[in-house]
Design a protein around this motif. Structure first.
Motif: not given
Length: 50
Positions: A27-28, A30-31, A33-35
Motif C-alpha cells: 500500500p505504501k 501505491y501511495m 506512486w499516486g503522489l
C-alpha cells in the motif's frame, strides 16, 4: 535476431522452479506512486497556464 534470443532466455529463466518473483507492491508503494502522479499533473496544469 538478438532480441528473440534474449526474450527466450528470460522466459526460460522465469519458468524455472527456483525463480524468485519480485515482491508485490505494498500500500505504501501505491501511495507514493499516486503522489508522484498527482504532483506531476499539478505541475503540468500549472505550467500550461503560464
Amino acid at each position: 535476431m538478438e532480441i528473440e534470443k534474449e526474450i527466450q532466455k528470460r522466459i526460460e529463466e522465469m519458468e524455472k522452479e527456483t525463480y524468485e518473483f519480485p515482491a508485490r507492491f505494498s500500500p505504501k508503494d501505491y501511495m507514493i506512486w499516486g503522489l508522484v502522479v498527482a504532483v506531476s499533473l499539478i505541475v503540468v496544469i500549472l505550467g500550461a497556464g503560464w
